[in-house]
Design a protein around this motif. Structure first.
Motif, PDB file in Angstrom:
ATOM      1  N   ALA A   1       0.843  -1.198   0.000  1.00  5.28           N
ATOM      2  CA  ALA A   1       0.000   0.000   0.000  1.00  5.28           C
ATOM      3  C   ALA A   1       0.880   1.251   0.000  1.00  5.28           C
ATOM      4  CB  ALA A   1      -0.926   0.000   1.214  1.00  5.28           C
ATOM      5  N   GLU A   2       1.958   1.201   0.759  1.00  6.74           N
ATOM      6  CA  GLU A   2       2.897   2.329   0.797  1.00  6.74           C
ATOM      7  C   GLU A   2       3.593   2.483  -0.566  1.00  6.74           C
ATOM      8  OE1 GLU A   2       3.415   4.756   2.605  1.00  6.74           O
ATOM      9  OE2 GLU A   2       5.525   5.379   2.501  1.00  6.74           O
ATOM     10  N   LEU A   3       3.971   1.356  -1.168  1.00  6.65           N
ATOM     11  CA  LEU A   3       4.582   1.425  -2.506  1.00  6.65           C
ATOM     12  C   LEU A   3       3.604   2.044  -3.500  1.00  6.65           C
ATOM     13  CD1 LEU A   3       6.510  -1.951  -3.008  1.00  6.65           C
ATOM     14  CD2 LEU A   3       7.494   0.323  -2.697  1.00  6.65           C
ATOM     15  N   ASP A   4       2.339   1.608  -3.427  1.00  2.00           N
ATOM     16  CA  ASP A   4       1.314   2.172  -4.314  1.00  2.00           C
ATOM     17  C   ASP A   4       1.204   3.681  -4.120  1.00  2.00           C
ATOM     18  OD1 ASP A   4       0.406  -0.036  -5.755  1.00  2.00           O
ATOM     19  OD2 ASP A   4      -0.918  -0.688  -4.132  1.00  2.00           O
ATOM     20  N   ARG A   5       1.264   4.082  -2.857  1.00  4.75           N
ATOM     21  CA  ARG A   5       1.132   5.510  -2.557  1.00  4.75           C
ATOM     22  C   ARG A   5       2.299   6.304  -3.170  1.00  4.75           C
ATOM     23  NH1 ARG A   5       2.986   9.335   0.331  1.00  4.75           N
ATOM     24  NH2 ARG A   5       4.569   8.061   1.351  1.00  4.75           N
ATOM     25  N   ILE A   6       3.516   5.787  -2.993  1.00  3.29           N
ATOM     26  CA  ILE A   6       4.687   6.502  -3.526  1.00  3.29           C
ATOM     27  C   ILE A   6       4.660   6.507  -5.061  1.00  3.29           C
ATOM     28  CG2 ILE A   6       7.215   6.647  -3.528  1.00  3.29           C
ATOM     29  CD1 ILE A   6       7.186   5.121  -0.844  1.00  3.29           C
ATOM     30  N   MET A   7       4.233   5.367  -5.644  1.00  2.00           N
ATOM     31  CA  MET A   7       4.130   5.302  -7.112  1.00  2.00           C
ATOM     32  C   MET A   7       3.128   6.328  -7.635  1.00  2.00           C
ATOM     33  SD  MET A   7       3.905   1.301  -8.084  1.00  2.00           S
ATOM     34  CE  MET A   7       5.312   0.206  -8.020  1.00  2.00           C
ATOM     35  N   LYS A   8       2.000   6.430  -6.926  1.00  2.00           N
ATOM     36  CA  LYS A   8       0.927   7.321  -7.362  1.00  2.00           C
ATOM     37  C   LYS A   8       1.393   8.776  -7.283  1.00  2.00           C
ATOM     38  CE  LYS A   8      -4.024   7.847  -6.793  1.00  2.00           C
ATOM     39  NZ  LYS A   8      -4.547   8.792  -5.795  1.00  2.00           N
ATOM     40  N   GLU A   9       2.060   9.088  -6.182  1.00  2.00           N
ATOM     41  CA  GLU A   9       2.545  10.447  -5.993  1.00  2.00           C
ATOM     42  C   GLU A   9       3.555  10.804  -7.093  1.00  2.00           C
ATOM     43  OE1 GLU A   9       2.965  11.609  -1.620  1.00  2.00           O
ATOM     44  OE2 GLU A   9       4.994  11.842  -2.450  1.00  2.00           O
ATOM     45  N   GLY A  10       4.452   9.863  -7.397  1.00  2.00           N
ATOM     46  CA  GLY A  10       5.448  10.089  -8.455  1.00  2.00           C
ATOM     47  C   GLY A  10       4.772  10.301  -9.802  1.00  2.00           C
ATOM     48  N   ALA A  11       3.782   9.463 -10.087  1.00  2.00           N
ATOM     49  CA  ALA A  11       3.097   9.549 -11.384  1.00  2.00           C
ATOM     50  C   ALA A  11       2.345  10.885 -11.501  1.00  2.00           C
ATOM     51  CB  ALA A  11       2.134   8.375 -11.547  1.00  2.00           C
ATOM     52  N   GLU A  12       1.799  11.354 -10.386  1.00  2.00           N
ATOM     53  CA  GLU A  12       1.081  12.638 -10.432  1.00  2.00           C
ATOM     54  C   GLU A  12       2.031  13.787 -10.744  1.00  2.00           C
ATOM     55  OE1 GLU A  12      -1.053  12.766  -6.716  1.00  2.00           O
ATOM     56  OE2 GLU A  12      -2.640  11.461  -7.531  1.00  2.00           O
ATOM     57  N   LYS A  13       3.192  13.755 -10.090  1.00  2.00           N
ATOM     58  CA  LYS A  13       4.178  14.822 -10.333  1.00  2.00           C
ATOM     59  C   LYS A  13       4.659  14.770 -11.788  1.00  2.00           C
ATOM     60  CE  LYS A  13       6.166  14.853  -5.672  1.00  2.00           C
ATOM     61  NZ  LYS A  13       7.323  14.340  -4.946  1.00  2.00           N
ATOM     62  N   ALA A  14       4.951  13.556 -12.281  1.00  2.00           N
ATOM     63  CA  ALA A  14       5.454  13.411 -13.650  1.00  2.00           C
ATOM     64  C   ALA A  14       4.386  13.850 -14.645  1.00  2.00           C
ATOM     65  CB  ALA A  14       5.863  11.962 -13.907  1.00  2.00           C
ATOM     66  N   SER A  15       3.164  13.447 -14.370  1.00  2.00           N
ATOM     67  CA  SER A  15       2.061  13.740 -15.262  1.00  2.00           C
ATOM     68  C   SER A  15       1.812  15.248 -15.372  1.00  2.00           C
ATOM     69  CB  SER A  15       0.827  13.039 -14.704  1.00  2.00           C
ATOM     70  OG  SER A  15      -0.116  12.908 -15.690  1.00  2.00           O
ATOM     71  N   HIS A  16       2.006  15.937 -14.272  1.00  2.00           N
ATOM     72  CA  HIS A  16       1.816  17.378 -14.232  1.00  2.00           C
ATOM     73  C   HIS A  16       2.760  18.067 -15.229  1.00  2.00           C
ATOM     74  CE1 HIS A  16       0.704  21.154 -12.358  1.00  2.00           C
ATOM     75  NE2 HIS A  16       1.988  21.463 -12.331  1.00  2.00           N
ATOM     76  N   ILE A  17       4.025  17.643 -15.226  1.00  2.00           N
ATOM     77  CA  ILE A  17       5.000  18.221 -16.161  1.00  2.00           C
ATOM     78  C   ILE A  17       4.666  17.777 -17.593  1.00  2.00           C
ATOM     79  CG2 ILE A  17       7.450  18.390 -16.787  1.00  2.00           C
ATOM     80  CD1 ILE A  17       8.101  17.538 -13.881  1.00  2.00           C
TER      81      ILE A  17
END
Ligand code: AMP
Ligand code: TRP
Length: 327
Positions: free
Chosen positions: A294-310
């Motif tokens: 669940a923690e890995l999913d959370r970190i992955m999601k956060e990373g994807a959101e930041k990348a997606s924003h750019i």
């Protein structure tokens, strides 16, 4: 500077990947804006078992974190979680000639090795890689020598786009680690240690348990004269010295002096211990991450959101330039 690199979740991360890639990334992340991706869309160009691909994606991501890549400093994410990669890939593929793609050495190699599966993705692989890099206005791309040709194509595509539609993309530079960074197979020291090598004794994985690491180093192929020196005609010993130096922090010259007069057997044990000791804290952290998906999913999601924003902003600019109507 903006730095981008990716790694395919195939095989298992080796100490070659650690020394040749992850260690450099750890340095780069101190002073730069970095993005590091698990390139699972690239991995699909050869057949994958879905459940294994998913597991390996988690495992590689957890190994990134355990090695010290820091989601507070760098953007760490999984390629398929950022849809803009495929979107830009299509656009760039219309600016790439089939002839250019057919000339790629990796395409020729992989077509040869997978004769029953020469799919279109294998051919357009470098276009997806160009999209990865160009989406993020990347200045520098740390990669191995084998990826240099793909990077040159990414530069050509960026320049071609800019010429046709006006200044849009940053033209990225490769960052190829110096000679000596190439770790070779423990069983065939003339060949690169490859994460997809079938011979288990040839590679050491970052997550191999200490006793297995010791066993593999004890079996490492060397030569028959008994001198521990770094030289071209002693590829096995030179490789072990490079590995020892990378993990212990001791210079190769100093290690040569210290091992003078010692036998190969003792030397291999010392190298194995240095690697096992250095990897122990990494492996402890890895186990903690893997126990908490669940923690890995959370970190992955956060990373994807930041990348997606750019990526979203780059793609919006691209669509406007090429004449797509606003969405
Ligand atoms: P690959 O494992 O070929 O997908 O490569 C991923 C990254 O790890 C690239 O940046 C390579 O430069 C690096 N790498 C892979 N194998 C080695 C090796 N044996 N020695 C040094 N660097 C390596
Ligand atoms: N193709 C690279 C490899 O096999 C992995 C990769 C995918 C990559 N996208 C990238 C590397 C973007 C650098 C930048 O090693």
């Amino acid at each position: 500077m903006r730095i981008y690199s990716g790694i395919q979740p195939t095989g298992c991360l080796t100490i070659g990947n650690y020394i040749g890639a992850v260690k450099n990334w750890l340095e780069l992340q101190k002073e730069n804006e970095c993005l590091f991706a698990i390139a699972n869309q690239h991995a699909m160009t050869v057949k994958q078992v879905p459940q294994e691909l998913r597991e390996r994606t988690y495992s590689f991501f957890a190994q990134f974190l355990a090695c010290g890549l820091d989601p507070e400093k760098s953007i760490l994410y999984v390629q398929s979680n950022v849809p803009q990669h495929s979107e830009l890939c299509w656009i760039l593929s219309c600016l790439t000639y089939i002839g250019e793609l057919e000339r790629m050495t990796q395409f020729k190699d992989k077509s040869h090795k997978n004769e029953d599966n020469i799919n279109a993705g294998l051919l357009t692989y470098p276009v997806l890689m160009a999209a990865d890099i160009l989406l993020f206005a990347t200045d520098l791309v740390p990669v191995g020598k084998d990826q240099k040709q793909h990077l040159e194509l990414a530069r050509d595509i960026a320049i071609r786009f800019n010429n046709r539609y006006g200044e849009t993309f940053v033209v990225p530079e490769p960052y190829i680690a110096k000679q000596g960074a190439k770790i070779t197979s423990l069983q065939n020291p003339l060949e690169k240690m490859s994460k997809s090598d079938k011979d288990q004794n040839a590679t050491v994985s970052i997550i191999d348990p200490p006793d297995l690491i010791m066993k593999k180093f004890k079996r490492a192929v060397t030569d028959s004269d008994n001198r521990i020196v770094f030289s071209e005609d002693k590829p096995g010993i030179s490789n072990l010295l490079s590995i020892y130096s990378a993990f212990s922090g001791e210079s190769i010259e100093s290690a040569e002096r210290r091992f003078e007069g010692k036998g190969y057997g003792d030397f291999k044990i010392t190298v194995g211990e240095a690697v096992a000791d250095a990897l122990r804290p990494v492996q402890e952290k890895y186990a903690i991450y893997m126990a908490d998906k669940a923690e890995l999913d959370r970190i992955m999601k956060e990373g994807a959101e930041k990348a997606s924003h750019i990526a979203f902003r780059t793609l919006r600019k691209v669509k406007k330039k090429i004449g797509f109507v606003a969405d």
